[in-house]
Design a protein around this motif. Structure first.
Motif: not given
Length: 107
Positions: A40-46
């Motif tokens: 849930h978190m990493l797709p936003c933290l590329t």
């Protein structure tokens, strides 16, 4: 993340971190994150270049620690194309298969 944090607190942290889209370095050692939290978190933290999600040193298996598995490493390999540094030490469920997936995607 403190071992005394409960699931709703971890989920709130994941939600807030997901909003920091320009983040390049994140250290959450001794964490209580799950593979699903990373999903849930990493797709936003590329833009992440440094990620520390090391587990708890010197402790036997604990349900609240060292929950990262190869599934979480696959998520890292998929969503962190700029990653230059990764610390996953003391995550007893992560294997060479997951590490290889991350290494194959490294810049």
């Amino acid at each position: 993340i403190s071992p005394t944090w409960c699931i709703p607190e971890v989920q709130a942290l994941v939600g807030k971190l997901s909003q920091l889209t320009g983040l390049v370095s994140l250290s959450l050692s001794d964490h209580g994150l799950t593979d699903d939290d990373l999903k849930h978190m990493l797709p936003c933290l590329t833009n992440l270049r440094n990620l520390n999600i090391s587990g708890r040193f010197g402790q036997s298996y604990d349900i609240h620690h060292s929950m990262l598995t190869d599934k979480g490493l696959m998520t890292i390999s998929k969503y962190c194309p700029k990653l230059q540094s990764l610390d996953i030490s003391y995550n007893r469920k992560a294997t060479a298969r997951g590490v290889k997936a991350v290494l194959m995607k490294c810049p």
